[in-house]
Design a protein around this motif. Structure first.
Motif, PDB file in Angstrom:
ATOM      1  N   GLU A   1       0.837  -1.195   0.000  1.00 42.28           N
ATOM      2  CA  GLU A   1       0.000   0.000   0.000  1.00 42.28           C
ATOM      3  C   GLU A   1       0.873   1.247   0.000  1.00 42.28           C
ATOM      4  OE1 GLU A   1      -2.476  -0.327   3.404  1.00 42.28           O
ATOM      5  OE2 GLU A   1      -3.699  -1.962   2.586  1.00 42.28           O
TER       6      GLU A   1
ATOM      7  N   TYR B   1      -1.286  -2.293 -10.362  1.00 39.29           N
ATOM      8  CA  TYR B   1      -1.719  -1.403  -9.290  1.00 39.29           C
ATOM      9  C   TYR B   1      -3.239  -1.317  -9.300  1.00 39.29           C
ATOM     10  CZ  TYR B   1      -2.828   2.312 -12.639  1.00 39.29           C
ATOM     11  OH  TYR B   1      -3.382   3.043 -13.647  1.00 39.29           O
TER      12      TYR B   1
ATOM     13  N   GLU C   1      -0.851   8.041  -2.917  1.00 40.09           N
ATOM     14  CA  GLU C   1      -0.560   8.681  -4.198  1.00 40.09           C
ATOM     15  C   GLU C   1       0.018  10.076  -3.952  1.00 40.09           C
ATOM     16  OE1 GLU C   1      -2.389   8.013  -8.407  1.00 40.09           O
ATOM     17  OE2 GLU C   1      -3.802   9.120  -7.157  1.00 40.09           O
TER      18      GLU C   1
ATOM     19  N   GLU D   1      -5.253   6.345  -1.655  1.00 39.38           N
ATOM     20  CA  GLU D   1      -4.439   5.164  -1.383  1.00 39.38           C
ATOM     21  C   GLU D   1      -4.427   4.255  -2.607  1.00 39.38           C
ATOM     22  OE1 GLU D   1      -4.251   2.584   2.483  1.00 39.38           O
ATOM     23  OE2 GLU D   1      -5.698   1.647   1.127  1.00 39.38           O
ATOM     24  N   LYS D   2      -3.264   3.737  -2.920  1.00 43.49           N
ATOM     25  CA  LYS D   2      -3.095   2.797  -4.014  1.00 43.49           C
ATOM     26  C   LYS D   2      -2.423   1.538  -3.492  1.00 43.49           C
ATOM     27  CE  LYS D   2      -4.668   5.728  -7.071  1.00 43.49           C
ATOM     28  NZ  LYS D   2      -5.952   5.533  -7.776  1.00 43.49           N
TER      29      LYS D   2
ATOM     30  N   ASP E   1      -6.765   0.697  -6.891  1.00 43.03           N
ATOM     31  CA  ASP E   1      -7.161   1.638  -5.849  1.00 43.03           C
ATOM     32  C   ASP E   1      -7.168   0.936  -4.496  1.00 43.03           C
ATOM     33  OD1 ASP E   1      -7.531   3.671  -7.697  1.00 43.03           O
ATOM     34  OD2 ASP E   1      -9.644   3.150  -8.023  1.00 43.03           O
TER      35      ASP E   1
ATOM     36  N   ARG F   1      -2.306  -1.280 -16.760  1.00 41.69           N
ATOM     37  CA  ARG F   1      -2.260  -1.038 -15.317  1.00 41.69           C
ATOM     38  C   ARG F   1      -1.057  -1.721 -14.675  1.00 41.69           C
ATOM     39  NH1 ARG F   1      -6.812   1.352 -13.385  1.00 41.69           N
ATOM     40  NH2 ARG F   1      -6.338   0.737 -11.248  1.00 41.69           N
TER      41      ARG F   1
ATOM     42  N   SER G   1      -0.766   6.126 -11.911  1.00 44.57           N
ATOM     43  CA  SER G   1      -1.101   5.609 -13.242  1.00 44.57           C
ATOM     44  C   SER G   1      -0.115   6.096 -14.296  1.00 44.57           C
ATOM     45  CB  SER G   1      -2.520   6.011 -13.627  1.00 44.57           C
ATOM     46  OG  SER G   1      -2.669   7.419 -13.627  1.00 44.57           O
TER      47      SER G   1
END
Length: 227
Positions: A33, A129, A36, A137-138, A131, A95, A42
């Protein structure tokens, strides 16, 4: 190097009495985790492979924009030291990216070098990756599978092939248990550096195996030394 045809031909010509082949298998997945930053994850994940400085470890040589030669360091197996040199290709996707093993060269003693025509190695690391559970948070995910089929050298044929497979799989598992978390940690660090505006693309770490840590992880996994 990739030598599946050589292994198959050797087995076919020798028939039922052909050389025993040990099958080594390992896999490791991890989710990391992260928050961002100023520039979105992305955009970072969509960068060309040549701009991922996490791959610029101290012992990585770029062969092309998407192909790299990686010197991962040494590891001990059956009382001998093996130094794999990996040629990897990185393909970016919507992604994430996929890192595939194109070839492997074994360096070490004459016994080890002689195995270069007697094994087949396959590896893939799927990096993606998604959400996370809260705003901003990613989650970065890395899923690695590693398979090696190797003819057992004459010097070790007194040992059960199944035992060699189990011990070798344990060594590979210990290696992935160390390298995959390290890879995702460096990937996060590289993203943070890039997101802050640092476009220098300097290497941020070294993915070379720590042999002491590897031995400790083998002990933790209760990998049996056969010799």
């Amino acid at each position: 190097r990739r030598a599946a045809s050589a292994v198959a031909e050797a087995d076919a010509s020798a028939g039922a009495s052909g050389p025993p082949v040990a099958q080594l298998r390992a896999s490791r997945g991890i989710r990391r985790e992260l928050a961002e930053r100023e520039r979105p994850l992305s955009e970072y994940m969509a960068l060309p492979a040549s701009q991922y400085s996490v791959l610029d470890a101290k012992r990585v040589e770029r062969l092309s924009d998407d192909t790299f030669k990686c010197f991962v360091g040494g590891l001990g197996f059956l009382g001998v030291r093996v130094e794999p040199v990996l040629t990897l290709q990185v393909k970016t996707a919507a992604r994430g990216c996929s890192i595939s093993l194109l070839s492997t060269e074994l360096q070490g003693s004459p016994l080890i070098v002689a195995q270069n025509d007697r094994f087949d190695a396959r590896m893939c690391n799927e990096v993606s990756y998604a959400d996370g559970g809260s705003d901003g948070e990613k989650v970065i995910t890395s899923e690695v599978t590693l398979e090696v089929d190797v003819q057992v050298p004459w010097a070790f044929r007194v040992l059960p092939t199944r035992a060699i497979s189990a011990s070798g799989s344990g060594v590979l598992q210990a290696m992935l248990n160390l390298m995959v978390p390290s890879f995702t940690q460096q990937l996060e660090a590289d993203y943070i550096s890039w997101a802050s505006g640092d476009d220098s693309r300097k290497a941020l770490g070294d993915l070379t195996l720590d042999e002491e840590a590897l031995e400790a992880e083998k002990e933790n996994l209760q990998v049996k030394d056969l010799l």
